[in-house]
Design an enzyme around this catalytic site. Structure first.
Site, PDB file in Angstrom:
ATOM      1  N   LYS A  13       4.792  -3.148  -2.513  1.00 33.12           N
ATOM      2  CA  LYS A  13       3.675  -2.573  -3.275  1.00 33.12           C
ATOM      3  C   LYS A  13       4.144  -1.430  -4.178  1.00 33.12           C
ATOM      4  O   LYS A  13       3.767  -1.356  -5.339  1.00 33.12           O
ATOM      5  CB  LYS A  13       2.579  -2.032  -2.331  1.00 33.12           C
ATOM      6  CG  LYS A  13       2.009  -3.046  -1.370  1.00 33.12           C
ATOM      7  CD  LYS A  13       0.898  -2.440  -0.522  1.00 33.12           C
ATOM      8  CE  LYS A  13       1.316  -1.292   0.372  1.00 33.12           C
ATOM      9  NZ  LYS A  13       2.276  -1.641   1.426  1.00 33.12           N
ATOM     10  N   ARG A  88      -6.356   2.225   3.986  1.00 32.24           N
ATOM     11  CA  ARG A  88      -5.673   1.578   5.109  1.00 32.24           C
ATOM     12  C   ARG A  88      -6.569   1.429   6.319  1.00 32.24           C
ATOM     13  O   ARG A  88      -6.139   0.850   7.322  1.00 32.24           O
ATOM     14  CB  ARG A  88      -4.453   2.398   5.511  1.00 32.24           C
ATOM     15  CG  ARG A  88      -3.143   1.981   4.845  1.00 32.24           C
ATOM     16  CD  ARG A  88      -2.139   3.068   5.146  1.00 32.24           C
ATOM     17  NE  ARG A  88      -0.801   2.641   5.383  1.00 32.24           N
ATOM     18  CZ  ARG A  88       0.201   2.836   4.514  1.00 32.24           C
ATOM     19  NH1 ARG A  88      -0.016   3.336   3.330  1.00 32.24           N
ATOM     20  NH2 ARG A  88       1.421   2.510   4.851  1.00 32.24           N
ATOM     21  N   ARG A 171       4.587   0.244  12.680  1.00 35.30           N
ATOM     22  CA  ARG A 171       3.818   0.268  11.424  1.00 35.30           C
ATOM     23  C   ARG A 171       3.175  -1.093  11.173  1.00 35.30           C
ATOM     24  O   ARG A 171       2.055  -1.180  10.674  1.00 35.30           O
ATOM     25  CB  ARG A 171       4.731   0.662  10.249  1.00 35.30           C
ATOM     26  CG  ARG A 171       5.136   2.142  10.304  1.00 35.30           C
ATOM     27  CD  ARG A 171       6.349   2.429   9.430  1.00 35.30           C
ATOM     28  NE  ARG A 171       6.085   2.288   8.020  1.00 35.30           N
ATOM     29  CZ  ARG A 171       7.040   2.133   7.101  1.00 35.30           C
ATOM     30  NH1 ARG A 171       8.314   2.095   7.461  1.00 35.30           N
ATOM     31  NH2 ARG A 171       6.716   2.020   5.841  1.00 35.30           N
TER      32      ARG A 171
HETATM   33  P1  AMP Z   1       3.966   4.199   3.041  1.00 40.13           P
HETATM   34  O1  AMP Z   1       5.010   4.862   2.217  1.00 40.13           O
HETATM   35  O2  AMP Z   1       2.781   3.754   2.248  1.00 40.13           O
HETATM   36  O3  AMP Z   1       4.538   3.094   3.913  1.00 40.13           O
HETATM   37  O4  AMP Z   1       3.397   5.312   4.049  1.00 40.13           O
HETATM   38  C1  AMP Z   1       4.256   5.973   4.964  1.00 40.13           C
HETATM   39  C2  AMP Z   1       3.433   6.641   6.049  1.00 40.13           C
HETATM   40  O5  AMP Z   1       2.534   7.601   5.456  1.00 40.13           O
HETATM   41  C3  AMP Z   1       2.532   5.713   6.841  1.00 40.13           C
HETATM   42  O6  AMP Z   1       3.211   5.056   7.900  1.00 40.13           O
HETATM   43  C4  AMP Z   1       1.475   6.694   7.337  1.00 40.13           C
HETATM   44  O7  AMP Z   1       1.966   7.482   8.409  1.00 40.13           O
HETATM   45  C5  AMP Z   1       1.291   7.617   6.137  1.00 40.13           C
HETATM   46  N1  AMP Z   1       0.255   7.102   5.220  1.00 40.13           N
HETATM   47  C6  AMP Z   1       0.416   6.664   3.936  1.00 40.13           C
HETATM   48  N2  AMP Z   1      -0.746   6.267   3.410  1.00 40.13           N
HETATM   49  C7  AMP Z   1      -1.679   6.434   4.380  1.00 40.13           C
HETATM   50  C8  AMP Z   1      -3.072   6.169   4.461  1.00 40.13           C
HETATM   51  N3  AMP Z   1      -3.761   5.642   3.431  1.00 40.13           N
HETATM   52  N4  AMP Z   1      -3.701   6.467   5.619  1.00 40.13           N
HETATM   53  C9  AMP Z   1      -3.040   7.013   6.663  1.00 40.13           C
HETATM   54  N5  AMP Z   1      -1.730   7.253   6.670  1.00 40.13           N
HETATM   55  C10 AMP Z   1      -1.040   6.985   5.536  1.00 40.13           C
END
Ligand code: AMP
Length: 215
Positions: A13, A88, A171
């Site tokens: 993404k 999310r 995750r």
């Molecule tokens: P990502 O880089 O999008 O994979 O996000 C890394 C981490 O950030 C996730 O595993 C969550 O701990 C936190 N995170 C990112 N976006 C969200 C969201 N919309 N809601 C809650 N936690 C988030």
């Protein structure tokens, strides 16, 4: 154009959002990037978010909803945006509906990235990020020319703490439980288009553009 990119971690993404945003003058809103920056800067929000992120769990809704509300109200997002990694949870999706209603600016499309679980683990566990300029590499699919250094700026390449295999599995289970139900939420609103995201970056990019109606 106002877009949401939905999909499991490692579906690509962020890669696709940054390319589409650059090519079409859209603002990329990545809650993951914003939270990682807050952690790196040691802000109160970063200190709160860190334990959730390191464990592969979701940061509480009120924290991320506040981030997105502020960001979407900022002038740089007035021309359009791509939400990458938000919403999310169903609470976040409902909050986004409220924000969009307040701005009288509905979503144009939700692109759902479809990719199988084994390739996600391979993609994420091999991912390396430049600690200086955030450029992304992959030990197998996009290896840096000089070992552990960034091709672009020479910075040191690091593995994200949450890209270790046990955290990746967590995750993915959080995605299945909390985020996957949003596919139906947006399908019912007629906003969802699925994108097959297992192929090469250029192939997926073409599919993303077709899904959101950009030529
Ligand atoms: P990502 O880089 O999008 O994979 O996000 C890394 C981490 O950030 C996730 O595993 C969550 O701990 C936190 N995170 C990112 N976006 C969200 C969201 N919309 N809601 C809650 N936690 C988030």
């Amino acid at each position: 154009m106002r877009l949401v990119f939905l999909g499991p971690p490692g579906a690509g993404k962020g890669t696709q959002a940054s390319r589409l945003a650059a090519d079409h003058g859209l603002c990329q809103v990545s809650t993951g990037d914003i939270l990682r920056q807050a952690v790196a800067n040691g802000t109160p929000m970063g200190r709160k978010a860190r334990e959730f992120m390191d464990a592969g769990r979701l940061v509480p809704d009120e924290v991320v909803i506040g981030i997105v509300r502020d960001k979407l109200a900022a002038p740089e997002c007035a021309k359009g945006y791509i939400l990458d990694g938000f919403p999310r949870t169903s609470g976040q999706a409902r909050a986004l509906d409220d924000i969009l209603l307040d701005f009288s600016a509905p979503l144009d499309r939700v692109a759902a990235f479809v990719v199988d679980e084994n390739s996600v683990v391979e993609r994420l566990s091999g991912r390396r990020t430049c600690s200086a300029c955030q450029a992304m590499f992959h030990v197998k699919f996009a290896p840096p020319k000089a070992g552990g250094q960034c091709d672009r700026c020479g910075g040191t390449l690091v593995q994200r703490d949450d890209d270790r295999e046990e955290v990746i599995r967590k995750r993915l289970s959080v995605y299945a439980e909390s985020t996957r139900p949003l596919l139906d939420y947006y399908r019912q609103q007629g906003l969802l288009t699925e994108v097959s995201a297992g192929g090469a970056v250029d192939v997926v990019y073409a599919a993303v553009k077709a899904a959101v109606g950009i030529r």
